[in-house]
Design a protein around this motif. Sequence first.
Motif, PDB file in Angstrom:
ATOM      1  N   ALA A  42       0.859  -1.173   0.000  1.00 17.02           N
ATOM      2  CA  ALA A  42       0.000   0.000   0.000  1.00 17.02           C
ATOM      3  C   ALA A  42       0.902   1.232   0.000  1.00 17.02           C
ATOM      4  CB  ALA A  42      -0.892  -0.005   1.237  1.00 17.02           C
ATOM      5  N   ARG A  43       0.416   2.340  -0.492  1.00 11.26           N
ATOM      6  CA  ARG A  43       1.243   3.540  -0.600  1.00 11.26           C
ATOM      7  C   ARG A  43       1.889   3.948   0.726  1.00 11.26           C
ATOM      8  NH1 ARG A  43       2.816   6.546  -4.536  1.00 11.26           N
ATOM      9  NH2 ARG A  43       1.247   5.768  -5.947  1.00 11.26           N
ATOM     10  N   PRO A  44       1.183   3.920   1.865  1.00 14.18           N
ATOM     11  CA  PRO A  44       1.831   4.294   3.128  1.00 14.18           C
ATOM     12  C   PRO A  44       3.007   3.366   3.492  1.00 14.18           C
ATOM     13  CG  PRO A  44      -0.550   4.311   3.398  1.00 14.18           C
ATOM     14  CD  PRO A  44      -0.264   3.713   2.048  1.00 14.18           C
ATOM     15  N   GLU A  45       2.871   2.063   3.185  1.00 11.72           N
ATOM     16  CA  GLU A  45       3.969   1.134   3.455  1.00 11.72           C
ATOM     17  C   GLU A  45       5.171   1.432   2.574  1.00 11.72           C
ATOM     18  OE1 GLU A  45       1.502  -2.194   2.535  1.00 11.72           O
ATOM     19  OE2 GLU A  45       1.562  -2.899   4.615  1.00 11.72           O
ATOM     20  N   LEU A  46       4.914   1.736   1.305  1.00  5.11           N
ATOM     21  CA  LEU A  46       5.995   2.088   0.387  1.00  5.11           C
ATOM     22  C   LEU A  46       6.679   3.369   0.839  1.00  5.11           C
ATOM     23  CD1 LEU A  46       7.634   1.722  -2.193  1.00  5.11           C
ATOM     24  CD2 LEU A  46       5.796   2.900  -3.428  1.00  5.11           C
ATOM     25  N   ALA A  47       5.913   4.372   1.230  1.00  4.61           N
ATOM     26  CA  ALA A  47       6.487   5.640   1.694  1.00  4.61           C
ATOM     27  C   ALA A  47       7.368   5.423   2.924  1.00  4.61           C
ATOM     28  CB  ALA A  47       5.379   6.645   1.998  1.00  4.61           C
ATOM     29  N   ALA A  48       6.932   4.562   3.843  1.00  4.92           N
ATOM     30  CA  ALA A  48       7.724   4.276   5.036  1.00  4.92           C
ATOM     31  C   ALA A  48       9.040   3.602   4.662  1.00  4.92           C
ATOM     32  CB  ALA A  48       6.930   3.408   6.003  1.00  4.92           C
ATOM     33  N   LEU A  49       9.007   2.662   3.723  1.00  2.41           N
ATOM     34  CA  LEU A  49      10.237   2.011   3.275  1.00  2.41           C
ATOM     35  C   LEU A  49      11.172   2.993   2.574  1.00  2.41           C
ATOM     36  CD1 LEU A  49       8.917  -1.417   1.950  1.00  2.41           C
ATOM     37  CD2 LEU A  49      10.446  -1.042   3.889  1.00  2.41           C
ATOM     38  N   MET A  50      10.600   3.898   1.788  1.00  5.83           N
ATOM     39  CA  MET A  50      11.424   4.889   1.083  1.00  5.83           C
ATOM     40  C   MET A  50      12.106   5.839   2.057  1.00  5.83           C
ATOM     41  SD  MET A  50       8.936   5.543  -2.195  1.00  5.83           S
ATOM     42  CE  MET A  50       9.890   6.855  -2.899  1.00  5.83           C
ATOM     43  N   ARG A  51      11.417   6.180   3.146  1.00  8.99           N
ATOM     44  CA  ARG A  51      12.051   7.018   4.174  1.00  8.99           C
ATOM     45  C   ARG A  51      13.164   6.253   4.889  1.00  8.99           C
ATOM     46  NH1 ARG A  51       6.758   8.422   5.054  1.00  8.99           N
ATOM     47  NH2 ARG A  51       6.584   6.979   6.801  1.00  8.99           N
ATOM     48  N   ARG A  52      12.911   4.983   5.141  1.00  9.74           N
ATOM     49  CA  ARG A  52      13.884   4.176   5.881  1.00  9.74           C
ATOM     50  C   ARG A  52      15.106   3.828   5.037  1.00  9.74           C
ATOM     51  NH1 ARG A  52      12.774  -1.601   8.832  1.00  9.74           N
ATOM     52  NH2 ARG A  52      14.813  -1.762   9.773  1.00  9.74           N
ATOM     53  N   PHE A  53      14.917   3.608   3.747  1.00 12.94           N
ATOM     54  CA  PHE A  53      15.996   3.204   2.850  1.00 12.94           C
ATOM     55  C   PHE A  53      16.034   4.115   1.618  1.00 12.94           C
ATOM     56  CE2 PHE A  53      14.451  -0.637   5.010  1.00 12.94           C
ATOM     57  CZ  PHE A  53      15.617  -1.019   5.664  1.00 12.94           C
ATOM     58  N   PRO A  54      16.466   5.361   1.777  1.00 15.64           N
ATOM     59  CA  PRO A  54      16.477   6.287   0.632  1.00 15.64           C
ATOM     60  C   PRO A  54      17.487   5.855  -0.430  1.00 15.64           C
ATOM     61  CG  PRO A  54      17.614   7.244   2.501  1.00 15.64           C
ATOM     62  CD  PRO A  54      17.008   5.960   2.984  1.00 15.64           C
ATOM     63  N   ASP A  55      17.190   6.191  -1.666  1.00  8.71           N
ATOM     64  CA  ASP A  55      18.067   5.873  -2.792  1.00  8.71           C
ATOM     65  C   ASP A  55      19.030   7.006  -3.108  1.00  8.71           C
ATOM     66  OD1 ASP A  55      16.971   3.386  -3.180  1.00  8.71           O
ATOM     67  OD2 ASP A  55      15.505   4.082  -4.646  1.00  8.71           O
ATOM     68  N   GLU A  56      19.332   7.816  -2.129  1.00  3.22           N
ATOM     69  CA  GLU A  56      20.208   8.958  -2.366  1.00  3.22           C
ATOM     70  C   GLU A  56      21.662   8.523  -2.403  1.00  3.22           C
ATOM     71  OE1 GLU A  56      19.361  11.622   0.800  1.00  3.22           O
ATOM     72  OE2 GLU A  56      17.290  11.903   0.186  1.00  3.22           O
ATOM     73  N   VAL A  57      22.440   9.180  -3.269  1.00  8.43           N
ATOM     74  CA  VAL A  57      23.872   8.934  -3.332  1.00  8.43           C
ATOM     75  C   VAL A  57      24.523   9.767  -2.247  1.00  8.43           C
ATOM     76  CG1 VAL A  57      25.927   9.173  -4.750  1.00  8.43           C
ATOM     77  CG2 VAL A  57      23.778   8.455  -5.789  1.00  8.43           C
ATOM     78  N   GLY A  58      25.386   9.134  -1.457  1.00  9.42           N
ATOM     79  CA  GLY A  58      26.065   9.842  -0.371  1.00  9.42           C
ATOM     80  C   GLY A  58      27.084  10.841  -0.879  1.00  9.42           C
ATOM     81  N   THR A  59      27.582  11.668   0.019  1.00 15.01           N
ATOM     82  CA  THR A  59      28.555  12.695  -0.362  1.00 15.01           C
ATOM     83  C   THR A  59      29.886  12.081  -0.763  1.00 15.01           C
ATOM     84  OG1 THR A  59      29.210  12.933   1.950  1.00 15.01           O
ATOM     85  CG2 THR A  59      27.520  14.455   1.111  1.00 15.01           C
TER      86      THR A  59
END
Length: 69
Positions: A42-59
Amino acid sequence: MGACLGRLGWTPEAFWKATPREVAAALAGLGMRPGPGAGRLARPELAALMRRFPDEVGTEGGTGDDRTR
């Protein structure tokens, strides 16, 4: 993952390169079906996972893939 590596004899590399659809087809070939609760998030579950494991490249210029740490 256990069925693919164990019963089907896939290598870890083959497992991680496979699409979810390919894994599902391989498991269906073994007569295995998804259990209760399997399916889309569900969208809320996906949003929670995206916050927990962001796909951002580190510095440091990494890939954002925690498996290499």
